[in-house]
Design an enzyme around this catalytic site. Structure first.
Site: not given
Ligand code: ADQ
Length: 448
Positions: A159, A353
């Site tokens: 991921h 990211d």
């Molecule tokens: P994450 O680093 O967690 O995931 P991201 O893809 O931006 O990053 O977010 C994942 C989920 O968490 C989203 O659905 C988002 O809405 C939710 N989220 C983020 N911040 C939040 C907040 N402040 N409050 C509530 N919910 C929040 C990892 C990788 C990413 C990749 C994903 C999926 O780091 O690059 O996109 O996995 O593969």
């Protein structure tokens, strides 16, 4: 096709499953709804060493899915999860080798826990299962499963980014890690860059297998519906009233150094300095719930952000205006959708990211008559699919400042045109299509 077996570090708890808060649970919802499935991983619970010897997975079946979890000892949690996964692999894969705090002991614990996963999973497997392993915590799990005699098709999806081999090889034992990937039948990465980097590493190590690109998406239709349905929600209304007609800029991230939040604050400060006409006339809401709060680097980041937000608010604020509203607790998913829809601008500026689903969620949540503007980092995995966002280099505060000014002064017709061009990709590559494409490849392996 036999049963789908998903393996990830964490298995969502029953409350998370009822209201999945993004991430893997949402992405896999569709894939898990067809036929029988098993999801295996850590329970999130820690136990004493004395309780570890007779560990067995605890199982719970809900509809067609069985959730099987094991507990980890305190030492396993520390070495495998905190230190090796989040203190070594996470920074390295996000191109931050300088933050890596390597110790051979932690690597041993990481390998031991991967073997523990394999041993505990083995008795639960059936001959026609296909196995899908997720993320950097479990790079060597495929090899560990082969070592205990599993011959089923096994896929692996990363991921997060995969760095160039010249950087990755700073990891002691990197070659062994690359060789362990040979046990997988399908390897998926988020972007062309990640696949190129991994394949170059595999080639340099003399490993035959190759990674392929499977970009992850969201469920745009349901997210868009949720955002629209939330317009009249009490809390969304509260936020709207508090704006008093001023435009809203929003940032939503886990509090992680890869997300570039301090750099974003500096960009916003440069914006207030260079475009004083916006002072008192804009609201910036940053939602950044604390994550991995027990890891030292994350504690330092939180302290830095607390100080920077306080300094900017003290310097630029007024008795009736706070430049940055900064909250470090999570916001429920349905409210997030409503907040995105209300926001005129989203600042999504990670330093690196894997994909970044917030960028896609923001686009999905917009009102087509009056959409907001996405400011997106070149270094988000989503950037190549989202060229109609305002793309910025997050290290350049002035570039963020220029983009903010441009977004806040953009005509409605340009906003609509940009959004119309962003929308098709967000709707085309979804969480469901991502999982289906990956599983199809694995099934092909099964059929030989
Ligand atoms: P994450 O680093 O967690 O995931 P991201 O893809 O931006 O990053 O977010 C994942 C989920 O968490 C989203 O659905 C988002 O809405 C939710 N989220 C983020 N911040 C939040 C907040 N402040 N409050 C509530 N919910 C929040 C990892 C990788 C990413 C990749 C994903 C999926 O780091 O690059 O996109 O996995 O593969």
């Amino acid at each position: 096709m036999g049963r789908l077996v998903v393996v990830s570090n964490r298995v969502p708890s029953s409350s998370d499953r009822q209201q999945p808060a993004g991430g893997l649970a949402v992405a896999l919802q569709d894939a898990l709804s067809h036929g029988e499935a098993l999801w295996f991983g850590w329970s999130g619970q820690q136990i004493a060493q004395a309780e570890a010897s007779n560990r067995k997975p605890s199982e719970e079946t809900v509809d067609n899915v069985t959730y099987a979890t094991i507990d980890l000892t305190h030492a396993e949690f520390d070495g495998f999860y905190q230190k090796y996964s989040n203190g070594i692999l996470w920074p390295l894969c996000h191109y931050r080798a300088g933050l890596m705090d390597y110790s051979r002991k932690d690597r041993e614990v990481y390998l031991t826990v991967n073997h523990l996963f394999a041993q505990q999973l083995r008795p639960l497997l059936r001959p026609d299962d296909i196995i899908w392993v997720h993320d950097y915590h479990l790079f060597p799990l495929g090899q560990a499963l082969r070592d205990v005699g599993i011959t089923n098709p096994i896929g692996f999806f990363l991921h997060i980014p995969f760095p160039p081999w010249s950087l990755m090889k700073a990891l002691p034992g990197a070659e062994r890690l690359m060789h362990s990937l040979e046990s997988y039948d399908v390897i998926g990465l988020q972007t062309e860059d990640d696949a190129r980097n991994m394949n170059d590493g595999l080639e340099q190590c003399g490993v035959q297998t190759r990674g392929q690109v499977f970009p992850i998406g969201i469920d745009p239709a349901s997210f868009a519906a949720q955002a629209k349905a939330c317009e009249d929600d009490f809390d969304v209304q509260r936020l709207q009233q508090s704006l008093r007609g001023r435009p809203l800029v929003i940032g939503v991230d886990r509090l992680d150094y890869s997300k570039g939040i301090p750099e974003r604050f500096h960009g916003y400060e440069a914006f207030l300095k260079r475009f004083p006409e916006h002072k008192g006339k804009v609201m910036y809401l940053q939602i950044a719930p604390v994550s991995r709060g027990t890891v030292e680097e994350y504690r330092r980041l939180k302290q830095d952000l607390d100080e920077t937000a306080g300094r900017i608010n003290g310097m630029y604020g007024d008795f009736d205006w706070t430049p940055i509203r900064y909250i470090t607790h999570p916001v429920p998913r349905h409210l997030l959708a409503g907040f995105y829809r209300l926001a005129d601008v989203a600042l999504v500026t990670p330093l690196r990211d894997g994909m970044n689903l917030v960028a896609k969620e923001y686009v999905a949540a917009q009102d087509e008559e009056d959409p907001g503007v996405l400011i997106l980092s070149h270094f988000a995995g989503a950037a190549p699919e989202m060229e109609d966002a305002l793309l910025v280099n997050p290290h350049d505060a002035d570039e963020i400042a220029d983009a903010l000014h441009k977004a806040l002064t953009m005509t409605q017709s340009e906003r609509q045109e940009r959004w119309e061009r962003l929308k098709p990709d967000v709707w085309r590559v979804t969480a469901g299509s991502w999982a289906r494409d990956f599983i199809e490849q694995l099934v092909r392996v099964e059929r030989g």
